[in-house]
Design an enzyme around this catalytic site. Sequence first.
Site, PDB file in Angstrom:
ATOM      1  NE  ARG A 118       0.234   4.976 -27.862  1.00 34.29           N
ATOM      2  CZ  ARG A 118       0.712   5.533 -28.956  1.00 34.29           C
ATOM      3  NH1 ARG A 118       1.464   4.842 -29.786  1.00 34.29           N
ATOM      4  NH2 ARG A 118       0.434   6.779 -29.240  1.00 34.29           N
ATOM      5  CE  LYS A 140      -1.979  -5.474  -7.150  1.00 34.56           C
ATOM      6  NZ  LYS A 140      -2.343  -5.431  -5.715  1.00 34.56           N
ATOM      7  CD  GLU A 182       3.685  -9.751   1.698  1.00 37.91           C
ATOM      8  OE1 GLU A 182       2.652 -10.349   1.340  1.00 37.91           O
ATOM      9  OE2 GLU A 182       3.692  -8.536   1.988  1.00 37.91           O
ATOM     10  CE  LYS A 224       1.160 -11.682  -6.088  1.00 39.51           C
ATOM     11  NZ  LYS A 224       1.995 -10.535  -5.859  1.00 39.51           N
ATOM     12  CD  GLU A 234      -6.007  -5.827  -5.455  1.00 37.67           C
ATOM     13  OE1 GLU A 234      -4.804  -5.985  -5.741  1.00 37.67           O
ATOM     14  OE2 GLU A 234      -6.417  -5.098  -4.564  1.00 37.67           O
ATOM     15  NE  ARG A 238      -2.762  -9.166  -7.942  1.00 35.44           N
ATOM     16  CZ  ARG A 238      -1.875  -9.029  -8.894  1.00 35.44           C
ATOM     17  NH1 ARG A 238      -2.217  -9.211 -10.148  1.00 35.44           N
ATOM     18  NH2 ARG A 238      -0.632  -8.704  -8.615  1.00 35.44           N
ATOM     19  CG  ASN A 242      -4.628  -6.287  -0.758  1.00 29.36           C
ATOM     20  OD1 ASN A 242      -3.464  -6.314  -1.133  1.00 29.36           O
ATOM     21  ND2 ASN A 242      -5.617  -5.864  -1.516  1.00 29.36           N
ATOM     22  CG  HIS A 245      -0.939  -6.123   2.696  1.00 25.11           C
ATOM     23  ND1 HIS A 245      -0.834  -7.435   3.086  1.00 25.11           N
ATOM     24  CD2 HIS A 245       0.168  -5.858   1.943  1.00 25.11           C
ATOM     25  CE1 HIS A 245       0.286  -7.945   2.581  1.00 25.11           C
ATOM     26  NE2 HIS A 245       0.905  -7.012   1.895  1.00 25.11           N
ATOM     27  CG  HIS A 249      -0.636  -0.568   3.074  1.00 26.41           C
ATOM     28  ND1 HIS A 249      -1.581  -0.996   2.181  1.00 26.41           N
ATOM     29  CD2 HIS A 249       0.529  -1.143   2.677  1.00 26.41           C
ATOM     30  CE1 HIS A 249      -1.019  -1.783   1.282  1.00 26.41           C
ATOM     31  NE2 HIS A 249       0.267  -1.884   1.559  1.00 26.41           N
ATOM     32  CG  HIS A 262       5.703  -4.052   2.852  1.00 26.13           C
ATOM     33  ND1 HIS A 262       4.515  -3.351   2.834  1.00 26.13           N
ATOM     34  CD2 HIS A 262       5.442  -5.252   2.274  1.00 26.13           C
ATOM     35  CE1 HIS A 262       3.582  -4.100   2.249  1.00 26.13           C
ATOM     36  NE2 HIS A 262       4.121  -5.250   1.898  1.00 26.13           N
TER      37      HIS A 262
END
Length: 357
Positions: A118, A140, A182, A224, A234, A238, A242, A245, A249, A262
């Site tokens: 956990r 993340k 980035e 960041k 997010e 946050r 993106n 993005h 994507h 990417h």
Amino acid sequence: MKEIKINTESRNYPVLVGTDILNENNLNEFSNKEILLVIDSKIEESLKKEAQITLSNISSKYSELILEASEENKSSTTLSIIHDVLIEQSYSRDCILFALGGGIICDITGFAAATYLRGVDFVLIPSTLLSQVDASVGGKTAINHPKGKNMIGAFHQPSKVLTDTKLLKSLEKVQIREGLAEIIKHALIKDKTFFKWLEENIEDLLEANDEKLLEAISKSIEIKAEVVSKDETEQGIRKWLNFGHTFGHAIEVYGNYKRFSHGEAVAIGMLMATNLSHKILNLEKAEIDKIKCLIRSILTDELVKSEFQPIDLVKLMSADKKKKGDNLNFILLSSIGEAQISSDIQESDIIDSIKLT
Ligand code: GLY
């Protein structure tokens, strides 16, 4: 060496940024702990050895797992391999997982830590420019599902991040360009002064100048850090991270994850998001020219000439959002350093922005 603090609701932790910082002095708090080191198979042999010796010296129990990093391997099967080692060797709740590798290794090790007993602690040692400025900051963690990237994951913050530019020495040019995409994104959404600095120093950065890279990485992590410290999960700002993005994507899928990396997809996506920012938020022409000039400077001529069927890209964007239960939102710029979330954008405006000129 610089220490950047990340202060989220769930945990406060430092990101140490410097050259040659992977040593016992910077790992005191982990002495006599049970350590599992997950290593990217592509890490250069001497750097691998250094990490292995340092971590086995300080630990009370030590094991390692060398993994081949690929999107296919960022899977439940690989996650089980990590869990199997932990369970078979009776690692306790007090153990620490270390990840030495790029974004894939950082994400999967973080998710293994989030889910073992956990939740146990983990430390990241990101080895690519991209993972140093993005995946290693903000907690993340995820694995892929056959139906989509990063579909299974958790927010789980590391205990510490060691960002060592020594690891960047063996990177190829294309990997430097990926990370720079980035870094430029961070400047565009939040820091006009940093954007100007990037314009002035982009040639040195493309040549992987150590001193300039260190400065760009630190500034990028600071930006960041500020964003994720305000919005860990997010819910709001946050989402600014993106920028480029939503298009990016879809571009990755359009190229079957082979034609564009990417970072390249995000860079091209930022060119499209800049066009859309002009249409929706009146981003000034002079700023558009500056943004495009900087982004194009990190792309190859071949990539700048890429062509897309706009309607196919729109379909891919909508399908991706539907799968993730999100609306088709875009992060747009009203000026350099000023981002905002825009929804309810007409399909014709999105289609018009799908060009690289
Ligand atoms: N890569 C975007 C984020 O960490 O939120």
